[in-house]
Motif scaffolding. Structure first.
Motif: not given
Length: 295
Positions: A260-271
């Motif tokens: 839920a906190l996007h700790q496994d989602d580098p694409d979210y962070l990069n966006s």
């Protein structure tokens, strides 16, 4: 401090009384260039290699070949809405202006960062929102003033926004990603966070050692604790923010929280468009936002 903008003046006026500061990434550049914080020896940091590279390599903590900040928490500034108030999920902030049913039901954070997302709405995602011309800034100011009839209140604290939703006064707003939505969920109020078509900013806070501190050894112990599972978990359990050390986060978050906190989602962070220092444009942006509120 009352805001990140106060850090430079506080330290310039007598930084010797502080050992560490924790500014957001839109303020760190000023502190580094002014020599108000000192370079950090990353070889003394046990978990430095576990920090997201998007943060550890960011210009907001790197200066003249050295590292000056240890990122410890991050998040986004998305929008959110009450699930029971929309038949169709909103996708663009333009709806705040166009949907008459939202009149008086909108809340925006009382912060100059509203300028960023509205600038992208007007000029597209390629515009440099941190270096708008005077004419562009004036257009954004006028667009925000145009929205005022739809604004119920400009919120300034997490609890204030939560209360506005809980009392049924507000149905859509921007938010501190993952925080107020969790507080509302605990009250049984379903809200949905979303990144609009215009995109969303991201923020990152870092711990920095104040130049000249006599307590350097203690400061490094704190820096190490802050990016360990103990320190990262402490921040998460208090405010629900995302962790800069995903390895540590996996130790104290449930799989559902981790996702839920996007700790496994580098694409979210990069966006996300991470905040940047406004340099000498800060007073101009602040004045523009104050002009919106004054109307």
């Amino acid at each position: 401090v009352g805001s990140n903008d106060e850090f430079p003046a506080k330290l310039a006026g007598g930084g010797g009384v502080y050992d560490l500061v924790s500014p957001s990434v839109d303020t760190t550049t000023i502190l580094m260039k002014a020599g108000l914080v000192e370079e950090i020896d990353v070889s003394r940091l046990e978990n430095w290699d576990q920090v997201f590279p998007q943060f550890s390599s960011h210009s907001g903590v790197n200066h003249d070949g050295g590292v000056y900040g240890v990122p410890y928490t991050w998040g986004a500034i998305p929008f959110m809405y009450r699930a029971d108030s929309f038949d169709e999920a909103p996708t663009s902030i333009m709806q705040l202006w166009e949907d008459e049913s939202l009149s008086g039901k909108v809340s925006l954070w009382d912060d100059k960062t509203n300028i960023y997302v509205v600038a992208r709405m007007i000029y597209g995602n390629d515009v440099n929102v941190y270096d708008l011309s005077d004419d562009q800034l004036a257009a954004v100011r006028d667009k925000l003033i145009e929205l005022k009839p739809a604004i119920r209140k400009y919120w300034s604290t997490a609890g204030e926004l939560v209360n506005l939703y809980a009392n049924g006064e507000v149905t859509i707003s921007n938010t501190w990603g993952g925080y107020q939505s969790a507080l509302l969920a605990a009250e049984g109020i379903e809200v949905v966070e979303f990144i609009p078509e215009e995109g969303a900013e991201g923020w990152m806070d870092s711990n920095m050692i104040v130049a000249g501190t006599p307590n350097e050894e203690c400061a490094y112990k704190f820096l190490n604790m802050a990016v360990s599972a103990e320190g990262q978990g402490g921040v998460f359990r208090v405010n629900g923010y995302s962790s800069t050390n995903p390895v540590a986060a996996a130790e104290f978050m449930t799989p559902e929280e981790f996702s839920a906190l996007h700790q496994d989602d580098p694409d979210y962070l990069n966006s996300l468009l991470l905040w940047e220092n406004l340099a000498d444009r800060l007073p101009t942006y602040t004045n523009a936002w104050n002009a919106v509120k004054a109307q």
